[in-house]
Design an enzyme around this catalytic site. Sequence first.
Site, PDB file in Angstrom:
ATOM      1  N   CYS A   1      19.086   7.220  -1.661  1.00  0.00           N
ATOM      2  CA  CYS A   1      19.068   8.092  -2.862  1.00  0.00           C
ATOM      3  C   CYS A   1      19.902   7.923  -3.945  1.00  0.00           C
ATOM      4  O   CYS A   1      20.972   7.277  -3.695  1.00  0.00           O
ATOM      5  CB  CYS A   1      19.246   9.573  -2.036  1.00  0.00           C
TER       6      CYS A   1
ATOM      7  N   CYS B   1      23.675   7.816  -2.983  1.00  0.00           N
ATOM      8  CA  CYS B   1      24.451   6.632  -2.424  1.00  0.00           C
ATOM      9  C   CYS B   1      24.940   5.758  -3.714  1.00  0.00           C
ATOM     10  O   CYS B   1      26.234   5.282  -3.387  1.00  0.00           O
ATOM     11  CB  CYS B   1      23.350   5.896  -1.827  1.00  0.00           C
TER      12      CYS B   1
ATOM     13  N   CYS C   1      -1.004 -23.191  -5.819  1.00  0.00           N
ATOM     14  CA  CYS C   1      -0.872 -21.948  -4.743  1.00  0.00           C
ATOM     15  C   CYS C   1       0.630 -21.643  -4.480  1.00  0.00           C
ATOM     16  O   CYS C   1       1.559 -22.678  -5.026  1.00  0.00           O
ATOM     17  CB  CYS C   1      -1.705 -22.442  -3.445  1.00  0.00           C
TER      18      CYS C   1
ATOM     19  N   CYS D   1       3.052 -24.773  -3.069  1.00  0.00           N
ATOM     20  CA  CYS D   1       3.707 -25.428  -4.089  1.00  0.00           C
ATOM     21  C   CYS D   1       4.952 -25.120  -4.620  1.00  0.00           C
ATOM     22  O   CYS D   1       5.823 -25.697  -4.562  1.00  0.00           O
ATOM     23  CB  CYS D   1       2.704 -25.741  -5.321  1.00  0.00           C
TER      24      CYS D   1
ATOM     25  N   ASP E   1       0.563  16.332 -18.186  1.00  0.00           N
ATOM     26  CA  ASP E   1       1.396  17.303 -18.802  1.00  0.00           C
ATOM     27  C   ASP E   1       0.582  17.829 -20.178  1.00  0.00           C
ATOM     28  O   ASP E   1      -0.094  16.969 -20.860  1.00  0.00           O
ATOM     29  CB  ASP E   1       2.521  16.659 -19.327  1.00  0.00           C
TER      30      ASP E   1
END
Length: 828
Positions: free
Chosen positions: A67, A70, A139, A142, A518
């Site tokens: 949070c 912290c 992919c 690689c 809103d």
Amino acid sequence: MSEKCCGSNEKGRLTRSDNHGSCDHKSDKPASCCSNGSVVAFPTAKTTHATSDESEKAEYRIHGMDCPSCAVTIEKRLNRLDDIHEVNVNYNTAKLHVSGSGVLSPGNVENEIQKLGYTAEPLNQNKHYRTYDVVGMDCGGCAKSIENHLNTISSVNDISVHFSTGKMKVAHENSVDDIISEVSKIGYKASLLTDGKKPAEKTHNTEGYGLITASGILIVLGFVGTYAGLPGIISIMLYAAAIIISGYKPVKSAYFAVKSRSLDMNVLMSVAAIGAALIGEWFEGATVVWLFTLGNSLQNRSIEQTRNSISDLMELAPSEAWIKAGSELVKKPAEDVSVGETIVIKPGDRIPLDGRIIQGETSVNQAPITGESIPVDKISGDTVYAGTINESGSLDVEVTKLVDDTTISKIIHLVEEAQEQKAPTEAFIDKFARVYTPIVFGLALAIIILPPLFGFGAWDEWVYKGLALLVVACPCALVISTPVAIVSAIGNAARNGVLIKGGTFLEKAGAIKSIAFDKTGTLTEGKPNVSEIEALTVSENELLSLAFTLEDYATHPIAQTIVDYAKEQGIQPKHGEWFQNITGKGVQATIDEHVHYAGNLKLFEEMDVPLEDIRTRVEDMQRRGKTVVIVGTEQAIIGIISVADTIRETAVEALNGLKHVGVNQLSMLTGDNEGTAKMISEQMNVNRYFAELLPEDKVEAIKTLQSEGHNVAMVGDGINDAPALATSDLGIAMGGAGTDTAMETADIVLMADNLEKLPFTVHLSKKALMIIKQNIWFALVVKFIALALIIPGWLTLWMAVLSDTGAAVIVILNALRLLKFNSMNSEN
């Protein structure tokens, strides 16, 4: 509201919080406000230490913050240290930026943070990153192979390779040529990008088609020779030549992959081809290598299309600009133009830099930025954006942003960051592939060794089955199924004026069933307009003239609305004197030797003015969401002017479009009274409304919708609605083209200041999710069928490689449909 806990980052977006420290919020949903009911903006702790020019700087990733308090705790702790000059903790990104003397000493900052119960991971210390374009990756395996190989080089400090964007970021001490050489060793082509930008000319990975054609011809000749009665050695030699021509690069890449402890598709295919040759299946070995190489080339060609969806944006802004130098025009590179210089844009030209028009009028095609198809009229004082097109008149524009800070540059940067982030589905598939591949590899070895070892058949038979299983073990089609779809969808959205900040938010948008809007500035224009005029004892023009005279000296926004309307109608004010504001009630002035008033109902009630049926009319207007201004004297009412916010023209159509794409729960959040909210909700055709809300009440409305089992998106302006945006499952901001904050803070940004792109965004997200599921299921089904055919010996090596590379090409082509998807044709 004491149970809620929240914070916002420096951009204004409320951050998400959980249970830690002073936070009491126990849900994994974000909270709305702090224990005292106020919004926390941070970084809050700014050090009082003087910053030294010679101070060291460091960046850390903080693990354990749940949070915003912290982050504040960490800042306060580090600010107490004498050798710390500046501390900045960003809760949203979990990053700590710190400068001071000795902050880079081993364990200094880490130890202090560990005392607080968190862990700090050093990032990018003393590292200068260069960005490279890498051609040939088809992919995620690689990318991993390149990372593993370069990590074995001592002069490489850090590396990250992103298959989706085809980019590699390396912090290295050796030369650029050394890095390019090392990448080429494992079969890929790297080129340095200046300042992270694409080269002026696009590179297409077309090399190798000649070799593929040559090896294919050799295979055909060997096959024909076998059935034409030629000596077997001739066919073997032709097959061997084909293997060498097509297999040189994969085998080379496989060598370096094994050396760096990677188990990628090059390793699997190389082992299969070499094994086939060793057991005498030369045709099978040559066919495996040829199909594998051809499949890779097709994959690379297809994937380039997705990467070019963003590189095309980079070419929108001209590289040069015409600068006004006195009476002359001078052409300069756009990157050399400074803020404050005047550039000239001719009709039909693209605008090179963001700026403000100081002379001229025109229409500007803003589609590259906002996705709007209709050009926007621009006059002196309006903002124009780099990459947009000046349709008509010549413009003098004062530059307001450097080339790297323009809106289109930010769009490109944000989209590329989004494409590099893995969506939950992609991350899961990657983890699955990392487990799946070594397991099948081990199983293939067991099949090769154990059955013949215990006398269950010949070695050649089981070696062949094991090699086929090795080929099937390659998870390329499965791994590539998700990222190509996500990159294609995000690129398409960006070209249509919608910024999706990552695959996570793309997936969330596709799962949204409820959207809360809103009202002010989102469903409505956010600015009042005169809606009704009732002249009782004078003409309408006379009433407007009196109102103009009275309200011209008032400071209330409603008064300014009436003044602006009167001016638009060509009404002239009267001569007035003795002006006076009546706080909370209205304004008075002497006009034509009589005192006139403009104000609310309470003002005239206190003066005992006969209201008769006026009161009923005013209350009816108020119930319909209008603000009423009464004009009169102490003896009688002269007339009534009502002012109301205007519903956006595109809003109703957009909301209907959302219902059409499956978002059935539409809610409106407003601070207006119940009557006004009800009236507007009926006009907008929303399912429900929440009226008389304060910002923290909007958070409660979002939580109410979530508690009913909905995945809720919140649409607002990205600033004032920060608590509700943070609490929602998906935050969507409008008008990002004019608001840097909105671009930085929301999960999805509609660059145009309207809702017309919202149904497209939801529909695109749903389409992307559908294609991702199709790709995953297709890749898995093909893989399982191939596995099932191995045991009875029905699966040949060439069928195995075709099941992998063929499936990979198919899932890529399926994902590419997202590049052409548009809301007008949902079947794209």
